[in-house]
Design an enzyme around this catalytic site. Structure first.
Site, PDB file in Angstrom:
ATOM      1  N   HIS A 147      -5.476   5.495  10.893  1.00 20.89           N
ATOM      2  CA  HIS A 147      -4.256   5.705  10.101  1.00 20.89           C
ATOM      3  C   HIS A 147      -4.516   5.746   8.602  1.00 20.89           C
ATOM      4  O   HIS A 147      -3.667   6.167   7.843  1.00 20.89           O
ATOM      5  CB  HIS A 147      -3.219   4.639  10.426  1.00 20.89           C
ATOM      6  CG  HIS A 147      -3.361   3.370   9.635  1.00 20.89           C
ATOM      7  ND1 HIS A 147      -4.494   2.593   9.695  1.00 20.89           N
ATOM      8  CD2 HIS A 147      -2.525   2.760   8.772  1.00 20.89           C
ATOM      9  CE1 HIS A 147      -4.323   1.556   8.896  1.00 20.89           C
ATOM     10  NE2 HIS A 147      -3.161   1.621   8.322  1.00 20.89           N
ATOM     11  N   GLY A 148      -5.668   5.272   8.155  1.00 19.44           N
ATOM     12  CA  GLY A 148      -5.917   5.264   6.716  1.00 19.44           C
ATOM     13  C   GLY A 148      -7.279   4.685   6.455  1.00 19.44           C
ATOM     14  O   GLY A 148      -8.151   4.724   7.322  1.00 19.44           O
ATOM     15  N   ASN A 186       0.817  -1.220   0.000  1.00 15.14           N
ATOM     16  CA  ASN A 186       0.000   0.000   0.000  1.00 15.14           C
ATOM     17  C   ASN A 186       0.849   1.268   0.000  1.00 15.14           C
ATOM     18  O   ASN A 186       0.331   2.359   0.144  1.00 15.14           O
ATOM     19  CB  ASN A 186      -0.965  -0.016   1.182  1.00 15.14           C
ATOM     20  CG  ASN A 186      -0.246  -0.117   2.508  1.00 15.14           C
ATOM     21  OD1 ASN A 186       0.966  -0.340   2.542  1.00 15.14           O
ATOM     22  ND2 ASN A 186      -0.979   0.033   3.589  1.00 15.14           N
ATOM     23  N   HIS A 187       2.165   1.130  -0.136  1.00 18.46           N
ATOM     24  CA  HIS A 187       3.019   2.324  -0.099  1.00 18.46           C
ATOM     25  C   HIS A 187       2.915   3.116  -1.405  1.00 18.46           C
ATOM     26  O   HIS A 187       2.714   2.546  -2.460  1.00 18.46           O
ATOM     27  CB  HIS A 187       4.469   1.920   0.147  1.00 18.46           C
ATOM     28  CG  HIS A 187       4.644   1.313   1.499  1.00 18.46           C
ATOM     29  ND1 HIS A 187       5.672   0.472   1.814  1.00 18.46           N
ATOM     30  CD2 HIS A 187       3.883   1.414   2.608  1.00 18.46           C
ATOM     31  CE1 HIS A 187       5.541   0.088   3.072  1.00 18.46           C
ATOM     32  NE2 HIS A 187       4.465   0.647   3.579  1.00 18.46           N
ATOM     33  N   GLU A 240       2.504  10.423  -3.702  1.00 20.90           N
ATOM     34  CA  GLU A 240       1.440  11.053  -4.485  1.00 20.90           C
ATOM     35  C   GLU A 240       1.668  12.554  -4.575  1.00 20.90           C
ATOM     36  O   GLU A 240       2.134  13.181  -3.619  1.00 20.90           O
ATOM     37  CB  GLU A 240       0.066  10.825  -3.809  1.00 20.90           C
ATOM     38  CG  GLU A 240      -0.555   9.502  -4.141  1.00 20.90           C
ATOM     39  CD  GLU A 240      -1.973   9.338  -3.565  1.00 20.90           C
ATOM     40  OE1 GLU A 240      -2.611   8.349  -3.930  1.00 20.90           O
ATOM     41  OE2 GLU A 240      -2.434  10.184  -2.766  1.00 20.90           O
ATOM     42  N   ASN A 269       2.956   2.564  12.817  1.00 22.27           N
ATOM     43  CA  ASN A 269       3.255   1.208  13.290  1.00 22.27           C
ATOM     44  C   ASN A 269       4.425   1.308  14.258  1.00 22.27           C
ATOM     45  O   ASN A 269       5.574   1.184  13.849  1.00 22.27           O
ATOM     46  CB  ASN A 269       3.705   0.312  12.115  1.00 22.27           C
ATOM     47  CG  ASN A 269       2.560  -0.286  11.355  1.00 22.27           C
ATOM     48  OD1 ASN A 269       1.397   0.024  11.617  1.00 22.27           O
ATOM     49  ND2 ASN A 269       2.870  -1.151  10.420  1.00 22.27           N
TER      50      ASN A 269
END
Lengths: 506, 245
Positions: free
Chosen positions: A429-430, A227-228, A231, A355
């Site tokens: 976090h997302g 998922n890294h 952007e 994390n």
């Protein structure tokens, strides 16, 4: 273990308010404290469906449902307050991703668990601002995306373009962002605007295995896969004018760069090594847990201390990694616009870790306590005036960077007092996965995903297009639901919404 | 504010005092002199005690001179100054207790003493001449004088250093803070003292603290940049790069 049907399980869950549920003791065996999770109506359904599925007869294997994992964490020795599930929660190894738990350092029985940190140690998000606006970038969007892609190596097995030898790595592991500063890759202000000032002081590279170092060395300055992403985003909406102003965001349309990455193979190896050690320690110290994946060791034990020291080294690795990518992004922009990064005002707004386990002071039942706070898929969100947040954010509270999924929006939130007292200063976090990776590969066609991005006007560069459907927005929860839940529950406050115009992925 | 000072001085029934009443003001002056200040000559004191007399104002003027009160705009301000004087005397009585925790003292106890010759030490800070000149200076710089001239002097020094140094006068743009003003009144203080005035004071203290912290951080950043000019040598080698599968 007792087997209960879905309705029997529901008796242990209580909705306290429209955004918060309580998990009562007894839901899982030996719970020391209660659990709690934050969801809105949509997310609530996802959460309970997961439990319902797991209750069907014959359902064995795979991860336990998120609610069960929160409750199992509540049964770990030394846990204080509550085991907290954030709105983006989904099942993970041992701890659910989106679970935070705090352990009293002064309780000799308290434990540290690598599962509570995750394999990608100090995975986090960094946001850079620029003084450019959407109309400045749109005409050169493709070139800029390509330039970023050329500067930042991505994908599984990628190698970085910053030359490093093993001595450099040892120093970087110990010094974190201070290494990047010394070598001149970043600016002094970057350190100021980073959680922990970009350096865990208890890092000890000698506690890290050779294998981890070998894996990590070529990977510094690479984005990784999964998922890294990096952007290019534009400000889409400003909710809190003053907070945005403190972050240097003045208007809708301003261009930012978001980097979401972690400690690559290095952190993964550190976690794997620690799990082996901890299984031995659990046998020796007779530590019982509800789930084998919750391997842990007493904080005071050699294994516990060694893990904390090597985890800190991995955290430093991740900060150096994000710093190197900051340097490379600045280079890419500077080349494209023929201007120095200073003149483009490419300052780091903030850098968060989602994390990590850290020693923090919190008030529990009216008393100040020193706790080891595990945040896995959970971001620290300290309130205004907290001594550990940068001076520029003393009035607004800590910026919390919430990376969305590929092609959807991202958010900047700020920490609140209520979050400090309810969730030990933690928030989401997302987006959080809704479908497993394997399921997404089966359900979605990668060409479809890429076409959709194009339709939305997002330039995309991917190293391994065939893996892109794992990261498709359909595989995730809606980040807006997640963020709105945190805002409505009061554990953090919306400040800025960003939308992507170019994506670089592994 | 004056009422707060009165109650801090334990003036009887301080909360219900009406400060716009001439009679009340006169009795406060007498009370302050008798109980706290003790600075008047006997004749002046006798004059002040007669609160009903029409000569009271004459005695009050003499009293102000004797205490070294600078010329002020209104009687309110004069009373305020008197209260400040009384508070100052009261706190100096217990100075030793307060100073135990002063940074200077903690430092002194742990560091070796170095005695340096300073010509300014020979000045008589208590002399009337010194006091007058300090008050004059304060007035020119639009600073409200404090009963202790040394404190006033500190304020004067601060203004001179931050706003009147040669470089500041030549390039005022460099020193006048720029940026968007932040509505600090609306900012969350983080705690509540159950008193709007105290809350405001606490907020102002917080702002000052944040400013100090900002200056410290800026200095730290400058230091890092200074070191970087010696150590920094960022390198890249695109040949090393490898994009994954």
């Amino acid at each position: 273990m007792v087997v209960r049907n879905y309705n029997q399980e529901l008796e242990f869950l209580e909705k306290i308010n429209p955004y918060c549920w309580r998990i009562k003791k007894g839901f899982q065996p030996n719970m020391n404290v209660e659990g709690v999770f934050y969801v809105n109506q949509t997310l609530e359904k996802l959460m309970l469906d997961e439990l319902k599925n797991a209750c069907r007869p014959g359902m064995v294997g795979g991860f336990l449902p998120g609610v069960k994992q929160i409750a199992n964490v509540a049964a770990l020795p030394g846990i204080v307050g509550k085991s907290v599930g954030l709105p983006d929660i989904h099942s993970g190894y041992g701890f659910a991703i989106g679970n935070m738990a705090a352990f009293d350092i002064n309780d000799p029985k308290s434990v540290v668990s690598p599962g509570g940190v995750g394999f990608d140690i100090n995975c986090g998000v960094r946001l850079l601002r620029t003084n450019l606006f959407e109309q400045d970038v749109l005409p050169v969007k493709e070139q800029l995306a390509q330039s970023l892609f050329d500067h930042i190596p991505v994908g599984v097995g990628s190698k970085g373009i910053i030359p490093m030898n093993s001595k450099d790595l040892e120093e970087a592991l110990e010094m974190g962002m201070d290494w990047s500063l010394r070598e001149g890759y970043i600016w002094a202000e970057d350190k100021e605007h980073c959680e922990e000032y970009g350096r865990m002081l208890n890092a000890d590279p000698s506690k890290v295995s050779m294998r981890a170092k070998k894996r990590g060395l070529p990977q510094l300055g690479t984005l990784g896969a999964g998922n890294h992403y990096a952007e290019i985003q534009v400000v889409d909406e400003i909710f809190d004018k003053w907070a945005a102003c403190k972050m240097g965001i003045e208007e809708v349309g301003q261009v930012c760069v978001m980097i979401h990455s972690g400690s690559r193979g290095f952190g993964h190896q550190v976690a794997t090594d620690a799990l082996v050690q901890m299984e031995k320690a659990m046998k020796r110290d007779n530590i019982e847990t509800n789930d084998r994946q919750l391997a842990c060791a007493r904080i005071s034990s050699v294994e516990g201390q060694d893990y904390l020291k090597s985890m800190a080294a991995a955290a430093n690795f991740a900060w150096v990694n994000r710093s190197s990518m900051t340097f490379l992004s600045r280079q890419a922009f500077a080349k494209q616009f023929h201007m120095a990064p200073d003149d483009l005002d490419m300052q780091v707004i903030y850098d968060v870790s989602h994390n990590i386990a850290k020693v923090e002071e919190h008030i529990v039942d009216g008393k100040q306590k020193t706790l080891l706070v595990h945040r896995k898929g959970s971001t620290r969100a300290f309130p205004p005036h907290h001594p550990l947040i940068p001076v520029d954010y003393q009035l607004t509270g800590q910026p919390v960077l919430i990376g969305g999924t590929m092609g959807t929006c991202s958010y900047v939130l700020t920490g609140t007092e209520q979050g400090m007292s309810e969730t030990f200063g933690s928030t989401c976090h997302g987006a959080g996965r809704a479908l497993s990776r394997a399921k997404s590969r089966r359900n979605i066609e990668y060409t479809e995903v890429l076409r959709k991005m194009e339709d939305m006007g997002i330039s995309i560069r991917v190293a391994s297009p065939k893996l892109v459907m794992e990261e498709a927005p359909e595989s995730y929860k809606n980040v807006t639901d997640v963020v709105n839940t945190c805002h409505a529950a009061g554990i953090s406050k919306k400040a800025i919404k960003l939308r992507p115009i170019a994506v670089i992925k592994g | 504010m004056s009422k707060r000072l009165l109650s801090a001085l334990e003036y009887p029934n301080a909360d219900n005092v009406n400060l716009s009443e001439e009679k009340t003001i006169r009795s406060i002056v007498v009370w302050l002199e008798l109980n706290k200040i003790n600075g008047a000559k006997t004749s002046t004191l006798n004059g002040l005690k007669d609160v009903g007399s029409k000569d009271w104002v004459v005695h009050f003027d003499a009293y102000k001179d004797q205490l070294g009160c600078p010329p002020l705009e209104s009687q309110q301000e004069e009373i305020h100054w008197l209260l400040g004087k009384a508070i100052h005397l009261e706190t100096s009585k217990n100075k030793n207790i307060y100073l135990q925790h002063a940074v200077e003292n903690i430092r002194v106890s742990s560091a070796p003493k170095v005695i340096a010759e300073n010509p300014l030490d020979k000045l008589d800070f208590r002399s009337k001449e010194f006091q007058d000149r300090i008050n004059q200076l304060a007035k020119t710089l639009k600073i409200v004088p404090y009963p202790d001239p040394l404190v006033t002097l500190q304020a004067v020094r601060k203004i001179v250093c931050t706003r009147l140094a040669p470089d500041c006068v030549e390039h005022p743009d460099k020193y006048i803070a720029k940026g968007t003003p932040f509505p600090f009144q609306d900012a969350d203080l983080g705690f509540d003292l159950n008193d709007p005035v105290l809350n405001k004071a606490a907020k102002i203290l917080r702002m000052l603290y944040i400013q100090d912290l900002r200056n410290l951080q800026t200095k730290a950043n400058e230091l890092i940049v200074g070191v970087q000019s010696v150590t920094a040598n960022p390198k890249t080698d695109t040949k090393l790069g490898q994009v994954g599968r």
